[in-house]
Design an enzyme around this catalytic site. Structure first.
Site, PDB file in Angstrom:
ATOM      1  N   CYS A 330      26.163 -24.112  -6.299  1.00  0.00           N
ATOM      2  CA  CYS A 330      27.236 -24.859  -6.959  1.00  0.00           C
ATOM      3  C   CYS A 330      28.604 -24.427  -6.426  1.00  0.00           C
ATOM      4  O   CYS A 330      28.916 -24.683  -5.277  1.00  0.00           O
ATOM      5  CB  CYS A 330      27.117 -24.711  -8.474  1.00  0.00           C
ATOM      6  SG  CYS A 330      27.914 -26.038  -9.399  1.00  0.00           S
ATOM      7  N   HIS A 427      21.072 -25.786  -9.980  1.00  0.00           N
ATOM      8  CA  HIS A 427      20.933 -24.541 -10.718  1.00  0.00           C
ATOM      9  C   HIS A 427      19.506 -24.400 -11.239  1.00  0.00           C
ATOM     10  O   HIS A 427      18.799 -25.383 -11.450  1.00  0.00           O
ATOM     11  CB  HIS A 427      21.858 -24.529 -11.939  1.00  0.00           C
ATOM     12  CG  HIS A 427      23.298 -24.324 -11.630  1.00  0.00           C
ATOM     13  ND1 HIS A 427      23.823 -23.105 -11.265  1.00  0.00           N
ATOM     14  CD2 HIS A 427      24.344 -25.196 -11.648  1.00  0.00           C
ATOM     15  CE1 HIS A 427      25.132 -23.224 -11.081  1.00  0.00           C
ATOM     16  NE2 HIS A 427      25.468 -24.483 -11.299  1.00  0.00           N
TER      17      HIS A 427
END
Length: 481
Positions: A330, A427
């Protein structure tokens, strides 16, 4: 009729989240239908819900303890700090506003109707709702407009159990002092108390329990010893991010100022044979690391500047020269690229900054947040990967041609030709056992197969056993209103 009980703390980080999870699991094992609820949470470690929003990671763990999917109504107000004085406000799963702390202090009371609406919904068809407070009710300077502790308890007419943390010392003063400063109407809502994180022989504190009970007239519910396996459960609070010595395979993680969604590290810490070392500011990245993971960030550009200020960019180059691997997730993925542009000033002042230049990609920040529970395929092996996306920004560039995940029929992520620098937006991917085993084997130090999801369930059961032995759950349930 649905009953409810609220677990509040005489301070921050007294173990409320874990106690709620353990009590919930104990009640589920008594054939009760239970749901967790937290009116207001503050965390950058969010979970994506099945109904398309985001809540605090602790409420997702508590939902798991209850055998439920996480829902936005379990945590209707989530504050995500973006700076020292301001935070993004998530209301019932969606971005509501960004405010400075002072402005939020005068505005939060207007959110109470939405909080009560969520509380009513989450209780429908349940035997019990276990509510978790935030911070401490003794902060009476913040009582006006409160929706996190006594303000909510009073509005929803929920009895309270107050928890003291003996590990940090002064627990009698924590509890008796809270009793002393609370206004009478709030104090009357507290029905019982318990002591958490005790080390040693609990009988040595029997007199202390009597003193607290006498001075407060609250019902004593027990002394809970330190739960040694707490580290095996996903952590929410940045204060709980700690290194874990587990084996020869070493993963180094620079501790960013605004680290976010660090649950990516939980399965790695739990895997036998793996050491995860959190690197604080002022310390270099270790020279013997096999892998450096740059985690997510709530303020990517600011954290990139902090990364450079520590000299970690130089350490990272040296790590690669030694043959090491790098993974950015991310915000960490965005940092690995050649450039990050924020033309609209989403993270602050409009700017364009140079990235670390380890991946040939560029990121542009955009206002729309991507929120999704996702399933992907790890392309080198075909292993299934489950996770979630929660990010701002679009990343494109030549190294995206080396995308190593297939997500919704498209390539996700980017990598160098030799695969030693990789990044992605997904994630939670290390919670997928087959992928984790395969990926770590690429580092030259294979690890044994390990059932991470099963270990979390086993630990929740052990936590419930621990609380059944040391906390008077029968009396706690009798206090519920």
């Amino acid at each position: 009729m649905t009953k409810s009980i609220m677990i509040q703390g005489a301070g921050s980080n007294v173990g409320k989240s874990m106690l709620v999870a353990g009590i919930a699991r104990a009640c589920v094992r008594r054939s009760m239908s239970v749901a967790p609820f937290k009116p207001q949470n503050m965390s950058n470690n969010a979970a994506v819900t099945v109904d398309g929003g985001e809540i605090g990671r602790a409420q997702a763990l508590q939902a798991l303890a209850c055998g439920l999917d996480p829902l936005v109504d379990m945590n209707p107000v989530l504050l995500k700090p973006e700076s020292e004085v301001g935070a993004q406000i998530i209301l019932q799963g969606k971005r509501y506003a960004t405010m400075k702390a002072r402005d939020y202090g005068t505005h939060k009371a207007t959110l109470l109707p939405a909080v009560l609406e969520s509380f009513a919904r989450i209780g429908q068809g349940r035997d019990l709702v276990i509510v978790e407070g935030a911070g401490s009710p003794a902060e009476v300077n913040l009582r006006a407009g409160d929706i996190a502790n006594m303000g909510f308890a009073a509005a929803a007419k929920v009895p309270v159990v107050l928890i003291g943390d003996i590990d940090r010392g002064g627990v009698i003063a924590q509890l008796v002092g809270t009793h002393a400063v609370l206004p009478p109407d709030d104090e009357a809502l507290i029905k019982g108390f318990a002591i958490n994180k005790f080390r040693g022989d609990p009988t040595l504190f029997a007199e202390g329990m009597d003193i607290i009970a006498t001075k407060t007239e609250w019902t004593p519910l027990g002394i809970v010893p330190w739960f040694a396996d707490a580290w095996k459960l996903p952590a929410e609070d940045v204060m709980d991010i700690a290194s874990h010595q587990g084996g020869k395979l070493k993963i180094a993680v620079p501790r960013l100022n605004r680290i976010a969604n660090f649950d990516d590290l939980d399965p790695l810490k739990a895997t036998p044979g793996v050491t995860v070392e959190m690197i604080p500011e002022g310390r270099p990245l270790p020279g013997d690391a096999d892998l450096v993971i740059i985690p997510g960030s709530k303020s990517t550009i600011a954290d990139l500047a902090h990364f450079r200020a520590q000299g970690w960019d130089i350490d990272l180059q040296a790590h690669l020269r030694r043959g090491g691997h790098v993974l950015g997730i991310c915000g960490g993925y965005q940092m690995l690229g050649a450039e990050i542009a924020d033309p609209d000033g989403i993270e602050g002042t409009p700017s364009t900054v140079a990235g670390l230049g380890l991946l040939d990609v560029r990121t542009v920040m955009v206002p729309e947040k991507r929120l999704a529970l996702s399933r992907a395929i790890y392309l080198p092996t075909g292993d299934a990967v489950s996770g979630y996306e929660i990010h701002l920004g679009k990343t494109e560039g030549a190294d995206c041609a080396n995308g190593w995940l297939s997500l919704d029929g498209r390539k996700e992520g980017a990598a160098t030709a030799d695969g030693r620098v990789m990044g992605c937006y997904l994630h939670g991917l290390f919670a997928s056992d087959a992928f984790r085993e395969t990926y770590l084997a690429r580092l030259g130090r294979p690890v044994d197969a390990f059932d991470y999801a099963g270990s979390v369930q086993t630990t929740l059961d052990a936590l419930a056993d621990h609380l059944e032995a040391h906390l008077d759950i029968d009396t706690l349930l009798a206090l519920a209103g």
